[in-house]
Scaffold this active site. Structure first.
Site, PDB file in Angstrom:
ATOM      1  N   ASP A 223       0.941  -0.974   0.382  1.00 12.36           N
ATOM      2  CA  ASP A 223       0.267  -0.108  -0.146  1.00 12.36           C
ATOM      3  C   ASP A 223       0.727   1.352  -0.037  1.00 12.36           C
ATOM      4  O   ASP A 223       1.463   1.268   0.929  1.00 12.36           O
ATOM      5  CB  ASP A 223      -0.847   0.014   1.141  1.00 12.36           C
ATOM      6  CG  ASP A 223      -1.539   0.780   0.873  1.00 12.36           C
ATOM      7  OD1 ASP A 223      -2.451   1.353   0.683  1.00 12.36           O
ATOM      8  OD2 ASP A 223      -2.096   1.682   2.240  1.00 12.36           O
ATOM      9  N   GLU A 272      14.656 -15.600  -0.352  1.00 10.07           N
ATOM     10  CA  GLU A 272      15.294 -16.670   0.164  1.00 10.07           C
ATOM     11  C   GLU A 272      14.026 -17.299   0.584  1.00 10.07           C
ATOM     12  O   GLU A 272      14.621 -18.431   0.658  1.00 10.07           O
ATOM     13  CB  GLU A 272      15.046 -16.007   2.030  1.00 10.07           C
ATOM     14  CG  GLU A 272      16.529 -15.104   1.670  1.00 10.07           C
ATOM     15  CD  GLU A 272      16.969 -14.755   3.534  1.00 10.07           C
ATOM     16  OE1 GLU A 272      16.131 -14.587   4.260  1.00 10.07           O
ATOM     17  OE2 GLU A 272      17.291 -13.736   2.947  1.00 10.07           O
TER      18      GLU A 272
END
Length: 556
Positions: A223, A272
């Site tokens: 956002d 990751e």
């Protein structure tokens, strides 16, 4: 109080075949309070969403984006977050979120959650303590507290205006009752902006990312991704009505170059984790080229294409924006994205129902015209290369509710002056599932915003199985998109000659899309066999008649 799972889980590794799934994904936005109510209190919730996941699977989308469900005072419908690791009780519990994620994955759906890093709620523990401790509190450095101007600090620190109207600054009261410093809020006063120059803010959000990735979410919608970093010194802009400048200029509080360092750090975290986790930027920028900066190979994966969302129903304008969008994304290797509606703008079935009037309008317009254009616009969008976003209820052809009584509106901008239009409630009315009932199947206890009586005929129940319905058009289009290799993938279209007011383009793999944006029928050479259309298309002797406001998919 933060809720914690006793047994938080990592999502199982996705297969290599799903790599880069997001490049051509169709992602469905769920506005939790308006999708489905599981406990009958009139407000949508996570159990309600969970119960409707099979519907989304049948619809044919790839992923579900959930607007905020975090613990919040709800000053701005959850975009004022008090605790980023907790579920607001109105939506359920963290266990409900865990079950929803698991069920979605079992159905082959991915889950993207909203992240709100530009500001917190004024009920966030950091901000509450900053006020309680008064001037000199170390926690004040995590926000933008400043002394006011004037003889006694009675004037705001600068001339910035809130997106919701009025000053972007609110003055505090010191613990002893005397007037205090001011704090910055680009949105509502209940939404103080974080100071991203402070390392604790960056550390906290890296931790929040990992919390939800460990829960198994497949990505984040960021956002106000363009707003985190403010220009050094917080300089004056030098004028009023600043909202009119947005989208035209780089503002000292939006689209500052420093945001990109933040997203490079986030990309490392996402990479990751197994399963191709993604981040999507809500970035309002002056140009598509500046939007492309957010999706460079070491930053975010996608950015919303607001230039496309704001394009009028006009062939020349649509072609220009499509070309600019594809050309801007190609050098950074990111997919273009396409979107027609969301929780902040008037639904496109209403925006297209009259003359061009921006993305937030108050007039209902010609319902039949708006729906016809909206259906054609959807087929055009789904035929373009890249990823498409759908907003809940558009597959039902829902219009905006333009006649909500003032007393039921909850948009925080409503009633303010010189700010964002406060009529976003019209696109947030709970969607209808059945043709009968107090809330047309939304829930047993009514709905938090009133639904029009006419929505019975637009419900999922009423449209299912009707070959002429908007719902079945969406289902057919999404099924064809999955099955046709030419759709979604790639980064270019081949434009074909077409009459004025008509778009025609070819995609690799034997697919052509033609779109008549005019108000009258147009004859063209038939490029192949009709695969799908939003209106009846007649072909004879190698020619086709495209009705007004009609898009056609052809196999060639």
């Amino acid at each position: 109080m933060t809720q914690y799972l006793a047994d938080a889980h990592h999502t199982a590794d996705r297969t290599a075949a799903c790599a880069d799934w997001w490049r051509d994904a169709v992602i469905y936005q769920v506005y939790p309070r308006s999708f489905a109510d599981g406990n009958g209190d009139g407000m949508g919730d996570l159990p309600g969403i969970r119960s409707r996941l099979p519907y989304l699977r049948e619809l044919g989308v790839d992923a579900v984006w959930l607007s905020p469900f975090y613990a919040s005072p709800q000053a701005d419908a959850g975009y004022d977050v008090a605790d980023y690791r907790a579920i607001d009780p109105m939506f359920g519990t963290l266990l409900d979120a865990d079950a929803l994620i698991r069920d979605a994955h079992d159905l082959g759906l991915r889950i993207i959650v909203d992240l709100v890093p530009n500001h917190s709620s004024d009920a966030h523990e950091w901000f509450k303590r900053a006020l309680e401790e008064g001037p000199g509190s170390a926690l004040r450095d995590r926000y933008h507290f400043r002394p006011g101007k004037g003889d006694s600090g009675e004037l705001p620190p600068n001339d910035w205006e809130s997106i919701f109207g009025g000053s972007a600054w609110t003055r505090t009261e010191n613990p002893d009752g005397t007037p205090g410093d001011w704090y910055l809020h680009l949105f509502a006063p209940e939404q103080p902006d974080f100071n991203w120059e402070h390392p604790a803010v960056a550390d906290e959000f890296r931790s929040i990312l990992r919390f939800w990735l460990d829960m198994g979410v497949d990505g984040f919608r960021i956002d106000v991704a363009h707003g985190l970093v403010k220009a050094a010194g917080l300089p004056d802009i030098g004028g009023s009505e600043q909202l009119k400048l947005l989208g035209n200029d780089v503002m000292p509080f939006f689209d500052q170059d420093g945001v990109h360092e933040i997203y490079r750090a986030w990309r490392k975290i996402l990479d990751e984790y197994p399963g191709d986790r993604i981040a999507v930027a809500e970035a309002w920028t002056p140009t598509v080229e500046r939007t492309a900066n957010y999706v460079r190979p070491d930053e975010l994966h996608q950015a919303f294409n607001f230039q496309y969302l704001g394009t009028h129903w006009d062939a020349a304008e649509l072609r220009r924006v499509i070309d600019v969008s594809l050309d801007a994304m190609r050098p950074v290797g990111a997919p273009a994205t396409w979107v027609l509606s969301n929780h902040d703008v008037t639904r496109h079935a209403t925006r297209f129902a009259g003359p061009p009037a921006g993305t937030q309008i108050r007039e209902a317009g010609d319902r039949e015209l708006g729906l016809r254009r909206a259906r054609a616009a959807t087929l055009l969008m789904l035929a373009l290369p890249g990823s498409a976003y759908l907003y809940q209820g558009e597959e039902l052809g829902l219009p905006d509710v333009t006649d909500l009584p003032d007393e039921v509106r909850q948009d925080p901008a409503f009633g303010r002056t010189e700010g964002q239009d406060g009529f976003r409630d019209g696109c947030r009315v709970p969607i209808p599932w059945t043709a009968e009932g107090s809330s047309y199947g939304f829930g047993a206890g009514g709905s938090w915003l009133p639904q029009p009586d006419s929505w019975a005929g637009l419900s999922v129940e009423a449209q299912t199985g009707d070959p002429d319905s908007t719902l079945e058009l969406y289902r057919s289009a999404l099924a064809a998109r999955r099955e046709h290799a030419a759709l979604g993938a790639g980064d270019a279209v081949e434009w074909l000659d077409a009459p004025e007011g008509v778009l025609a383009f070819r995609r690799d793999g034997g697919f052509v899309c033609t779109v008549n944006t005019t108000g009258t029928a147009v004859r063209i050479p038939a490029p192949g066999r009709v695969l799908l259309a939003n209106s009846v298309v007649r072909t004879a002797e190698g020619e086709a008649e495209l009705p007004a406001d009609t898009a056609v998919w052809w196999t060639v």
